[in-house]
Design a protein around this motif. Structure first.
Motif, mmCIF file in Angstrom:
data_model
loop_
_atom_site.group_PDB
_atom_site.id
_atom_site.type_symbol
_atom_site.label_atom_id
_atom_site.label_comp_id
_atom_site.label_asym_id
_atom_site.label_seq_id
_atom_site.Cartn_x
_atom_site.Cartn_y
_atom_site.Cartn_z
ATOM 1 N N ARG A 164 0.821 -1.109 0.156
ATOM 2 C CA ARG A 164 0.004 0.006 0.058
ATOM 3 C C ARG A 164 0.805 1.199 0.155
ATOM 4 O O ARG A 164 2.136 1.182 0.253
ATOM 5 C CB ARG A 164 -0.875 -0.032 1.065
ATOM 6 C CG ARG A 164 -1.993 -1.158 1.290
ATOM 7 C CD ARG A 164 -2.833 -1.368 2.710
ATOM 8 N NE ARG A 164 -3.953 -1.819 2.344
ATOM 9 C CZ ARG A 164 -4.197 -3.479 2.635
ATOM 10 N NH1 ARG A 164 -2.961 -3.971 2.779
ATOM 11 N NH2 ARG A 164 -5.018 -4.054 2.470
ATOM 12 N N ALA A 165 0.213 2.634 -0.261
ATOM 13 C CA ALA A 165 0.975 3.600 -0.490
ATOM 14 C C ALA A 165 0.240 4.896 0.143
ATOM 15 O O ALA A 165 -1.053 4.609 -0.053
ATOM 16 C CB ALA A 165 1.284 3.874 -1.787
ATOM 17 N N GLN A 166 0.646 5.805 0.689
ATOM 18 C CA GLN A 166 -0.073 7.155 1.105
ATOM 19 C C GLN A 166 1.076 8.327 1.264
ATOM 20 O O GLN A 166 2.245 7.975 1.391
ATOM 21 C CB GLN A 166 -0.930 6.948 2.342
ATOM 22 C CG GLN A 166 0.021 6.666 3.831
ATOM 23 C CD GLN A 166 -1.069 6.160 4.717
ATOM 24 O OE1 GLN A 166 -1.615 4.926 4.498
ATOM 25 N NE2 GLN A 166 -1.132 7.099 5.824
ATOM 26 N N VAL A 167 0.463 9.342 1.044
ATOM 27 C CA VAL A 167 1.150 10.725 1.217
ATOM 28 C C VAL A 167 1.891 10.964 2.660
ATOM 29 O O VAL A 167 1.077 10.367 3.727
ATOM 30 C CB VAL A 167 0.439 12.010 0.813
ATOM 31 C CG1 VAL A 167 1.210 13.147 1.302
ATOM 32 C CG2 VAL A 167 0.212 11.585 -0.679
ATOM 33 N N ILE A 168 3.002 11.463 2.648
ATOM 34 C CA ILE A 168 3.689 11.667 4.278
ATOM 35 C C ILE A 168 3.400 13.310 4.413
ATOM 36 O O ILE A 168 3.384 14.037 3.341
ATOM 37 C CB ILE A 168 4.863 11.328 4.203
ATOM 38 C CG1 ILE A 168 5.376 9.929 3.963
ATOM 39 C CG2 ILE A 168 5.538 11.920 5.599
ATOM 40 C CD1 ILE A 168 6.614 9.692 3.843
ATOM 41 N N HIS A 169 2.615 13.779 5.585
ATOM 42 C CA HIS A 169 2.546 15.018 5.802
ATOM 43 C C HIS A 169 3.528 15.556 6.689
ATOM 44 O O HIS A 169 4.449 14.492 7.436
ATOM 45 C CB HIS A 169 1.044 15.223 6.428
ATOM 46 C CG HIS A 169 -0.107 14.995 5.500
ATOM 47 N ND1 HIS A 169 -0.691 13.753 5.578
ATOM 48 C CD2 HIS A 169 -0.520 15.659 4.225
ATOM 49 C CE1 HIS A 169 -1.480 13.829 4.557
ATOM 50 N NE2 HIS A 169 -1.434 14.721 3.847
ATOM 51 N N TRP A 170 3.905 16.825 6.742
ATOM 52 C CA TRP A 170 4.916 17.292 7.500
ATOM 53 C C TRP A 170 4.555 18.327 8.531
ATOM 54 O O TRP A 170 3.599 19.280 8.436
ATOM 55 C CB TRP A 170 6.159 17.707 6.638
ATOM 56 C CG TRP A 170 6.639 16.882 5.902
ATOM 57 C CD1 TRP A 170 6.413 16.517 4.492
ATOM 58 C CD2 TRP A 170 7.720 15.993 5.976
ATOM 59 N NE1 TRP A 170 7.102 15.504 3.980
ATOM 60 C CE2 TRP A 170 8.020 15.307 5.062
ATOM 61 C CE3 TRP A 170 8.647 15.867 7.301
ATOM 62 C CZ2 TRP A 170 8.901 14.267 4.691
ATOM 63 C CZ3 TRP A 170 9.547 15.030 7.082
ATOM 64 C CH2 TRP A 170 9.754 14.043 6.274
ATOM 65 N N ARG A 171 4.988 18.106 9.698
ATOM 66 C CA ARG A 171 4.534 18.937 10.910
ATOM 67 C C ARG A 171 5.549 20.274 10.804
ATOM 68 O O ARG A 171 6.546 20.354 10.032
ATOM 69 C CB ARG A 171 4.581 18.359 12.342
ATOM 70 C CG ARG A 171 3.938 16.947 12.516
ATOM 71 C CD ARG A 171 4.267 16.587 13.860
ATOM 72 N NE ARG A 171 3.519 15.472 14.072
ATOM 73 C CZ ARG A 171 3.679 14.254 14.265
ATOM 74 N NH1 ARG A 171 5.210 13.830 13.666
ATOM 75 N NH2 ARG A 171 3.144 13.090 14.337
ATOM 76 N N ALA A 172 4.938 21.508 11.692
ATOM 77 C CA ALA A 172 5.663 22.454 11.448
ATOM 78 C C ALA A 172 6.980 22.425 11.890
ATOM 79 O O ALA A 172 8.111 23.227 11.555
ATOM 80 C CB ALA A 172 4.904 23.603 12.227
ATOM 81 N N ASP A 173 7.449 21.439 12.910
ATOM 82 C CA ASP A 173 8.905 21.446 13.251
ATOM 83 C C ASP A 173 9.584 20.484 12.487
ATOM 84 O O ASP A 173 10.800 20.216 12.576
ATOM 85 C CB ASP A 173 8.833 20.788 14.740
ATOM 86 C CG ASP A 173 8.268 19.267 14.748
ATOM 87 O OD1 ASP A 173 7.798 18.749 13.684
ATOM 88 O OD2 ASP A 173 8.277 18.710 15.803
#
Length: 339
Positions: A313-322
């Protein structure tokens, strides 16, 4: 009125653009393929390999999109030996392009001693890894000889590293740990291996004391290293180590382990035991993607290693403000698995 209408249209266009900017995938991408690895090459193809249920061969396929991998032709590039070394438990292949050649790192055991797991390498000098010959380059030797697997490699600031899983040297041989060492060639390490992580928390010790399947992503001035923990059933999950990009990566003190799993079973989404991941991006390189395996049910009859339904499976990685990655939860399946 016209101004309000224009504002509404602009807002809708922005929403549509944002929705289009983040891809969603027809999960599962490939059925019955665990421990997936994807390389987005400069020719525009995603090259994909993974553990096959029979544990007897290495397959390679390519496609211009991740969604197309399930229907792409799977070419067998190598088969296990009938006897002796590399005769059983062919696991977790990873293909990397290094100095103009392709290298396939994988796990295998002797046919006569199937739990004597070790790491091996194949080499191919063809521009297209689906062509040409894959030459056996032998075992990757470490400082001590013990159960070892899941080799991965990355280059950072002019130095190439190997990261892998190995049972500790006696008497510290009760768990599988994550190690790192410099590489002097694409098939060998130099210097003393350094242990970066061993099972410390309860979530790393469910049924077995396991840290395995490392994968590396360098972003935002940090080196992120994911690993999988615990038994390969619904308890399987991802942990995370983090180091500063300018730190000494061979110093264990440079690394910090997140105290909780960063990616784990989601009952709500029907995804169980997500783990053994790889990292890739969209074709334009702008969006980071997590590729991993999981099952869509919790209960398993018998040994989880004999259950063939770990799907890629695959999915997008999100990025936090830090600047740290937010993997979220494994998303619900959107499409039909392709064998």
């Amino acid at each position: 009125m016209r101004t309000a209408l224009r504002c509404l249209v602009c807002s809708l266009l922005l929403l549509c653009t944002a929705a289009q900017a983040e891809p969603a995938f027809a999960n599962p991408l490939v059925a019955q393929r665990a421990d997936p690895h994807v390389t987005l090459h400069s020719d525009g193809y995603y090259y994909y390999t993974a553990t096959v249920p029979e544990y007897d061969r290495i397959e390679l396929r390519r496609a211009k999109s991740l969604d197309a991998l399930g229907k792409a032709e799977a070419k067998v590039v190598w088969r296990k030996h009938a006897s002796g070394q590399m005769g059983a438990h062919i696991w977790a292949p990873e293909m990397h392009r290094i100095d103009g050649k392709w290298y396939m790192y994988f796990t295998a055991a002797p046919a006569e001693a199937i739990w004597e797991i070790r790491m091996y390498v194949l080499e191919n000098s063809s521009a297209n890894p689906l062509e040409g010959a894959w030459t056996e380059r032998g075992q990757i030797k470490t400082e001590w000889d013990s159960f070892s697997l899941d080799a991965t490699t990355f280059s950072h600031r002019g130095q190439r590293y190997l990261v892998w899983t190995q049972r500790g040297a006696p008497p510290d041989d009760k768990s599988t740990n994550i190690y790192i060492a410099r590489m002097d060639t694409p098939t060998s390490i130099s210097g003393k291996p350094v242990m970066l992580s061993k099972p410390d928390y309860a979530w790393e010790k469910v049924k077995y004391n396991v840290n395995e399947g490392p994968a590396v992503l360098v972003r935002n001035g940090k080196v992120f290293l994911t690993f999988s923990a615990s038994a390969t059933d619904a308890n399987y999950c991802l942990g995370l180590l983090t180091a500063d990009a300018d730190a000494n990566l061979l110093d264990p003190a440079s690394w910090r382990k997140t105290a909780e799993p960063v990616f784990a079973t989601s009952e709500a989404n029907g995804q169980y035991g997500p783990g053994h991941n790889a990292f890739t991006t969209t074709p334009d390189g702008k969006t980071d993607i997590l590729v991993y395996h999981a099952r869509n049910y919790r209960d398993i009859k018998g040994d989880p290693l004999n259950d063939t339904n770990r799907h890629t499976r695959a999915q997008v990685i999100h990025w936090r403000a830090d600047g740290s990655p937010d993997f979220g939860a494994p998303v619900a399946d959107q499409g039909q698995a392709a064998h």
